[in-house]
Design a protein around this motif. Structure first.
Motif, mmCIF file in Angstrom:
data_model
loop_
_atom_site.group_PDB
_atom_site.id
_atom_site.type_symbol
_atom_site.label_atom_id
_atom_site.label_comp_id
_atom_site.label_asym_id
_atom_site.label_seq_id
_atom_site.Cartn_x
_atom_site.Cartn_y
_atom_site.Cartn_z
ATOM 1 N N ILE A 72 -3.478 2.268 11.888
ATOM 2 C CA ILE A 72 -3.876 2.854 10.606
ATOM 3 C C ILE A 72 -2.639 3.246 9.811
ATOM 4 O O ILE A 72 -2.540 2.962 8.606
ATOM 5 N N LEU A 73 -1.675 3.899 10.471
ATOM 6 C CA LEU A 73 -0.460 4.329 9.778
ATOM 7 C C LEU A 73 0.350 3.145 9.259
ATOM 8 O O LEU A 73 0.912 3.208 8.166
ATOM 9 N N ARG A 74 0.412 2.051 10.028
ATOM 10 C CA ARG A 74 1.143 0.863 9.568
ATOM 11 C C ARG A 74 0.550 0.307 8.286
ATOM 12 O O ARG A 74 1.270 -0.207 7.435
ATOM 13 N N LYS A 75 -0.774 0.394 8.155
ATOM 14 C CA LYS A 75 -1.426 -0.100 6.948
ATOM 15 C C LYS A 75 -1.201 0.831 5.754
ATOM 16 O O LYS A 75 -1.274 0.399 4.611
ATOM 17 N N MET A 76 -0.940 2.107 6.034
ATOM 18 C CA MET A 76 -0.811 3.085 4.955
ATOM 19 C C MET A 76 0.613 3.208 4.418
ATOM 20 O O MET A 76 0.791 3.637 3.278
ATOM 21 N N ILE A 77 1.618 2.866 5.220
ATOM 22 C CA ILE A 77 3.002 3.033 4.775
ATOM 23 C C ILE A 77 3.728 1.707 4.826
ATOM 24 O O ILE A 77 3.387 0.829 5.606
ATOM 25 N N ASP A 78 4.745 1.562 3.978
ATOM 26 C CA ASP A 78 5.507 0.321 3.929
ATOM 27 C C ASP A 78 6.630 0.296 4.953
ATOM 28 O O ASP A 78 6.947 -0.724 5.524
ATOM 29 N N ASN A 79 7.269 1.428 5.145
ATOM 30 C CA ASN A 79 8.348 1.499 6.134
ATOM 31 C C ASN A 79 8.073 2.681 7.058
ATOM 32 O O ASN A 79 7.072 3.353 6.924
ATOM 33 N N ARG A 80 8.958 2.918 7.962
ATOM 34 C CA ARG A 80 8.710 3.976 8.954
ATOM 35 C C ARG A 80 9.000 5.368 8.411
ATOM 36 O O ARG A 80 8.753 6.353 9.076
ATOM 37 N N ILE A 81 9.521 5.445 7.223
ATOM 38 C CA ILE A 81 9.861 6.746 6.644
ATOM 39 C C ILE A 81 8.604 7.368 6.038
ATOM 40 O O ILE A 81 7.859 6.715 5.324
ATOM 41 N N GLY A 82 8.350 8.624 6.331
ATOM 42 C CA GLY A 82 7.248 9.364 5.737
ATOM 43 C C GLY A 82 5.914 9.205 6.444
ATOM 44 O O GLY A 82 4.874 9.582 5.898
ATOM 45 N N TRP A 83 5.908 8.682 7.662
ATOM 46 C CA TRP A 83 4.645 8.509 8.380
ATOM 47 C C TRP A 83 3.972 9.847 8.646
ATOM 48 O O TRP A 83 2.749 9.948 8.656
ATOM 49 N N HIS A 84 4.770 10.890 8.839
ATOM 50 C CA HIS A 84 4.214 12.204 9.155
ATOM 51 C C HIS A 84 3.426 12.788 7.990
ATOM 52 O O HIS A 84 2.525 13.593 8.176
ATOM 53 N N GLU A 85 3.750 12.365 6.769
ATOM 54 C CA GLU A 85 3.014 12.853 5.608
ATOM 55 C C GLU A 85 1.628 12.224 5.523
ATOM 56 O O GLU A 85 0.711 12.795 4.936
ATOM 57 N N LEU A 122 -0.123 11.272 8.287
ATOM 58 C CA LEU A 122 -0.817 11.425 9.565
ATOM 59 C C LEU A 122 -2.166 12.124 9.421
ATOM 60 O O LEU A 122 -3.156 11.706 10.021
ATOM 61 N N SER A 123 -2.244 13.169 8.594
ATOM 62 C CA SER A 123 -3.524 13.878 8.447
ATOM 63 C C SER A 123 -4.599 12.968 7.856
ATOM 64 O O SER A 123 -5.760 13.027 8.254
ATOM 65 N N TYR A 124 -4.219 12.088 6.917
ATOM 66 C CA TYR A 124 -5.185 11.154 6.341
ATOM 67 C C TYR A 124 -5.625 10.109 7.374
ATOM 68 O O TYR A 124 -6.791 9.717 7.421
ATOM 69 N N ALA A 125 -4.671 9.664 8.177
ATOM 70 C CA ALA A 125 -4.999 8.691 9.215
ATOM 71 C C ALA A 125 -5.950 9.312 10.240
ATOM 72 O O ALA A 125 -6.900 8.665 10.688
ATOM 73 N N LEU A 126 -5.703 10.568 10.613
ATOM 74 C CA LEU A 126 -6.581 11.252 11.557
ATOM 75 C C LEU A 126 -7.985 11.426 10.977
ATOM 76 O O LEU A 126 -8.981 11.224 11.680
ATOM 77 N N LEU A 127 -8.068 11.787 9.711
ATOM 78 C CA LEU A 127 -9.374 11.937 9.068
ATOM 79 C C LEU A 127 -10.120 10.610 9.072
ATOM 80 O O LEU A 127 -11.304 10.542 9.410
#
Length: 188
Positions: free
Chosen positions: A15-28, A30-35
């Motif tokens: 889910i996170l790979r689909k939401m972000i382009d690079n590995r920077i900012g994945w933690h921002e 994470l809450s949306y991915a968990l939801l």
């Protein structure tokens, strides 16, 4: 239990790979991915993880901004009707969980059936010659260009559950039994 945690982590990473382009900012994100993960229906149980834990479907923020039919219906109830509705929901939770358990059992049976359709029985007899697979994490592994099989060995005992006791051609028994999935017939 450990397998379920690994599967959850794998799905969250997807889910996170689909939401972000690079590995920077994945933690921002994470809450949306968990939801998203918690509010998506799982095929194995036919329900969302949120429903099974909290006994009610989650209300996503978009439903509060733009009221859905469910929000409008609950907003127009007076306190007595709301309490009665909640009690009805709580009495139905056991039924919902039971449906999820039955759905999970049916899903498990379908997976077992699909597995057994592809698996063919491997029957070995005492005295047959076999080759033993060389696994990468074992001492006899010599690199990726080395052979994948070693032997031949002779089957000395056939144990329950598909285990075999092998011996070298001079009748010296192999120290450990081996799963029949890790051997194949050797034809002379």
């Amino acid at each position: 239990m450990n397998g379920a945690v690994e599967a959850t982590n794998k799905n969250l990473k997807k889910i996170l790979r689909k939401m972000i382009d690079n590995r920077i900012g994945w933690h921002e994100m994470l809450s949306y991915a968990l939801l998203g993960y918690r509010t998506t229906v799982r095929t194995s149980v036919g329900a969302t993880p949120y429903l099974l834990v909290y006994r009610i479907e989650a209300i996503i923020p978009a439903e509060v901004e733009i009221p859905s039919l469910r929000i409008i219906q609950e907003a127009e109830l007076n306190d007595v009707e709301w309490v009665r509705k909640r009690i009805d929901q709580l009495t139905l939770i056991d039924e919902k969980r039971m449906v999820a358990v039955c759905h999970g059992q049916l899903y498990r049976q379908r997976m077992i059936h699909a597995f057994h359709k592809k698996v063919r029985a491997r029957i070995f007899e005492i005295g047959q010659l076999v080759l033993k697979r060389i696994f990468p994490h074992r001492d006899e592994y010599k690199g990726k260009f080395a052979p994948n099989w070693q032997g031949p060995y002779m089957v000395r005992k056939v144990l329950s559950g598909g285990a075999l006791v092998l011996s070298v051609m001079d009748s010296t028994e192999w120290p450990k039994s081996i799963n029949s999935d890790a051997v194949k017939r050797y034809y002379v």
